[in-house]
Design a protein around this motif. Sequence first.
Motif, mmCIF file in Angstrom:
data_model
loop_
_atom_site.group_PDB
_atom_site.id
_atom_site.type_symbol
_atom_site.label_atom_id
_atom_site.label_comp_id
_atom_site.label_asym_id
_atom_site.label_seq_id
_atom_site.Cartn_x
_atom_site.Cartn_y
_atom_site.Cartn_z
ATOM 1 N N ALA A 1 2.492 7.000 -16.825
ATOM 2 C CA ALA A 1 3.232 6.119 -17.731
ATOM 3 C C ALA A 1 4.397 6.851 -18.387
ATOM 4 C CB ALA A 1 2.287 5.568 -18.792
ATOM 5 N N GLN A 2 4.188 8.124 -18.735
ATOM 6 C CA GLN A 2 5.247 8.885 -19.386
ATOM 7 C C GLN A 2 6.374 9.236 -18.417
ATOM 8 O OE1 GLN A 2 5.671 9.637 -22.679
ATOM 9 N NE2 GLN A 2 3.900 8.291 -23.011
ATOM 10 N N ILE A 3 6.038 9.591 -17.209
ATOM 11 C CA ILE A 3 7.065 9.925 -16.215
ATOM 12 C C ILE A 3 7.863 8.681 -15.822
ATOM 13 C CG2 ILE A 3 7.415 10.779 -13.860
ATOM 14 C CD1 ILE A 3 4.969 12.586 -14.313
ATOM 15 N N ASN A 4 7.159 7.524 -15.738
ATOM 16 C CA ASN A 4 7.826 6.236 -15.499
ATOM 17 C C ASN A 4 8.685 6.285 -14.227
ATOM 18 O OD1 ASN A 4 8.435 3.557 -16.086
ATOM 19 N ND2 ASN A 4 10.228 4.071 -17.310
ATOM 20 N N PHE A 5 8.098 6.788 -13.162
ATOM 21 C CA PHE A 5 8.802 6.921 -11.880
ATOM 22 C C PHE A 5 9.223 5.555 -11.355
ATOM 23 C CE2 PHE A 5 8.574 7.591 -7.171
ATOM 24 C CZ PHE A 5 9.668 8.432 -7.076
ATOM 25 N N SER B 1 0.834 -1.211 0.000
ATOM 26 C CA SER B 1 0.000 0.000 0.000
ATOM 27 C C SER B 1 0.862 1.252 0.000
ATOM 28 C CB SER B 1 -0.929 -0.006 1.214
ATOM 29 O OG SER B 1 -1.829 -1.102 1.170
ATOM 30 N N ASN B 2 1.915 1.253 0.812
ATOM 31 C CA ASN B 2 2.798 2.419 0.861
ATOM 32 C C ASN B 2 3.512 2.637 -0.473
ATOM 33 O OD1 ASN B 2 2.190 2.984 3.555
ATOM 34 N ND2 ASN B 2 3.845 1.691 4.330
ATOM 35 N N PHE B 3 3.920 1.557 -1.122
ATOM 36 C CA PHE B 3 4.627 1.669 -2.394
ATOM 37 C C PHE B 3 3.737 2.307 -3.459
ATOM 38 C CE2 PHE B 3 5.669 -0.043 -6.595
ATOM 39 C CZ PHE B 3 6.996 0.349 -6.711
ATOM 40 N N VAL C 1 12.120 3.250 -1.479
ATOM 41 C CA VAL C 1 11.225 3.292 -2.642
ATOM 42 C C VAL C 1 9.745 3.284 -2.256
ATOM 43 C CG1 VAL C 1 12.922 2.269 -4.187
ATOM 44 C CG2 VAL C 1 11.284 0.782 -3.045
ATOM 45 N N GLY C 2 9.464 3.787 -1.065
ATOM 46 C CA GLY C 2 8.076 3.933 -0.664
ATOM 47 C C GLY C 2 7.476 2.776 0.096
ATOM 48 N N LEU C 3 8.277 1.793 0.480
ATOM 49 C CA LEU C 3 7.736 0.659 1.228
ATOM 50 C C LEU C 3 7.310 1.075 2.638
ATOM 51 C CD1 LEU C 3 10.217 -2.174 0.164
ATOM 52 C CD2 LEU C 3 7.880 -1.777 -0.664
ATOM 53 N N TRP C 4 7.893 2.142 3.145
ATOM 54 C CA TRP C 4 7.487 2.725 4.411
ATOM 55 C C TRP C 4 7.059 4.161 4.181
ATOM 56 C CZ3 TRP C 4 11.306 -0.914 4.073
ATOM 57 C CH2 TRP C 4 11.160 -2.037 4.894
ATOM 58 N N ASP C 5 6.400 4.740 5.168
ATOM 59 C CA ASP C 5 5.863 6.094 5.027
ATOM 60 C C ASP C 5 6.345 6.975 6.177
ATOM 61 O OD1 ASP C 5 4.440 8.333 4.323
ATOM 62 O OD2 ASP C 5 2.493 7.573 4.975
ATOM 63 N N PRO C 6 7.656 7.228 6.258
ATOM 64 C CA PRO C 6 8.152 8.108 7.327
ATOM 65 C C PRO C 6 7.703 9.556 7.152
ATOM 66 C CG PRO C 6 9.918 7.570 5.799
ATOM 67 C CD PRO C 6 8.748 6.726 5.410
ATOM 68 N N GLY D 1 1.632 7.111 -6.424
ATOM 69 C CA GLY D 1 0.540 8.036 -6.727
ATOM 70 C C GLY D 1 0.844 9.482 -6.399
ATOM 71 N N ASP D 2 1.905 9.727 -5.614
ATOM 72 C CA ASP D 2 2.267 11.110 -5.311
ATOM 73 C C ASP D 2 2.854 11.838 -6.520
ATOM 74 O OD1 ASP D 2 1.410 11.592 -2.744
ATOM 75 O OD2 ASP D 2 3.197 10.759 -1.791
ATOM 76 N N VAL D 3 3.246 11.087 -7.555
ATOM 77 C CA VAL D 3 3.769 11.735 -8.767
ATOM 78 C C VAL D 3 2.669 12.538 -9.468
ATOM 79 C CG1 VAL D 3 4.818 11.334 -11.023
ATOM 80 C CG2 VAL D 3 5.606 10.037 -9.039
ATOM 81 N N PRO D 4 1.520 11.940 -9.825
ATOM 82 C CA PRO D 4 0.450 12.780 -10.386
ATOM 83 C C PRO D 4 -0.105 13.784 -9.383
ATOM 84 C CG PRO D 4 -0.309 10.516 -10.078
ATOM 85 C CD PRO D 4 1.161 10.508 -9.859
ATOM 86 N N ASN D 5 -0.040 13.464 -8.070
ATOM 87 C CA ASN D 5 -0.461 14.445 -7.064
ATOM 88 C C ASN D 5 0.382 15.711 -7.166
ATOM 89 O OD1 ASN D 5 -2.388 12.705 -6.063
ATOM 90 N ND2 ASN D 5 -1.148 12.013 -4.333
ATOM 91 N N LEU D 6 1.694 15.536 -7.295
ATOM 92 C CA LEU D 6 2.590 16.684 -7.409
ATOM 93 C C LEU D 6 2.333 17.447 -8.701
ATOM 94 C CD1 LEU D 6 5.007 18.409 -6.609
ATOM 95 C CD2 LEU D 6 6.507 16.646 -7.589
#
Length: 269
Positions: A210-214, A113-115, A153-158, A120-125
Motif C-alpha cells: 500500500a505504501q509503495i503504491n506501484f 492473473s498476470n497483472f 503493466v503486467g497483463l502478459w508475462d514475457p 506481487g513481485d514488488v513485495p517479492n523484491l
Amino acid sequence: MAKRLVLLAALLCAGAVHAADGSNNVATRPATVERQNDADGFTEPLKSLKFNPGLDQREFERATLNALEVYDPLESWNRRVYHFNYRFDEWVFLPVVDGYRYVTPGFVRSGVSNFFSNLGDVPNLLNSLLQFKGQRSLETTGRLLVNTTVGIVGLWDPASKIGLPKQSEDFGQTLGFYGVPAGPYLILPILGPSNLRDTGGLVFDFAAEAQINFLNVAQVSSDHPELYVLRAIDRRYTNSFRYGQMNSPFEYEKVRYVYTESRKLQIAE
C-alpha cells in the motif's frame, strides 16, 4: 537269425524300463520340490508370517499422527476455522470462481492473473533484498521491468519466457531467515493455513504494498474495493487445492504438516 531277434527284444525291453524310470523321476520331482517349497515357506509365505497381537488399528493411527505432529496449541479453534473455510469454499468461493470462469474469456483471466502476479513481485523484491538474495533480487527486478513495459503493466508475462521465473518471497520468510520462530500454527479465516510469524508477515506485506503504491493500484483500490474482490477471486482461481480432495479423515493434520514443512524449505532455500 533267432539270436538276433532275441538280442533285439532284449534291447527294446531295456529301453522301455529306462523310459519308465525317467518318467517316474519327472513325475515325482515336482512333488518333491513342492514339498520343499512348502517346508521353506515359498509356496505359502503367509503361514510363517507372525503378527504382533498387541498392535491394533488405533495404535497404528496414533503412531502415524504422532509423526505429523506440529505445535498447535489452538487446535480446537483452528479446527472450527478450518471447517468454516471448508464450507465457505464449497458454498461461496468455488461457485463464484466457477461463475468467473464461465463468464470471463480465458485470455482475460490470464491477463488478470498476470497483472496481480506482477503486482506481487514488488513485495517479492523487497523481501529478497532484506534477505540479501542478490541473484533473486536481480531476477525479480528484471521481471518487474520486462513485464511492466513489454508486458503492458503486467497483463502478459514475457519475463518467464526469457528465463526470469517468478520467485515468491514474503516477510514471513524474511523473519524466518533472521531466526524468528514460527510460533503456534494458525488457520486464518478464508486465507487458510498460517502461523503467528507468517500472519505478521502478511500484515507487513500488505502495508508495504500500500505504501509503495506501484502503478497507483493501492490508491485506486481504496476507491474501488471491487478490485480487492477480483484479486481474491483470482487467487482462489489460480489455487488448485480443494478441500476434501485427500479423501482422508486426517486432512487437517496433513495440511498442517505440509504447510509447516514447506515453509521450512522456502526459508532454507
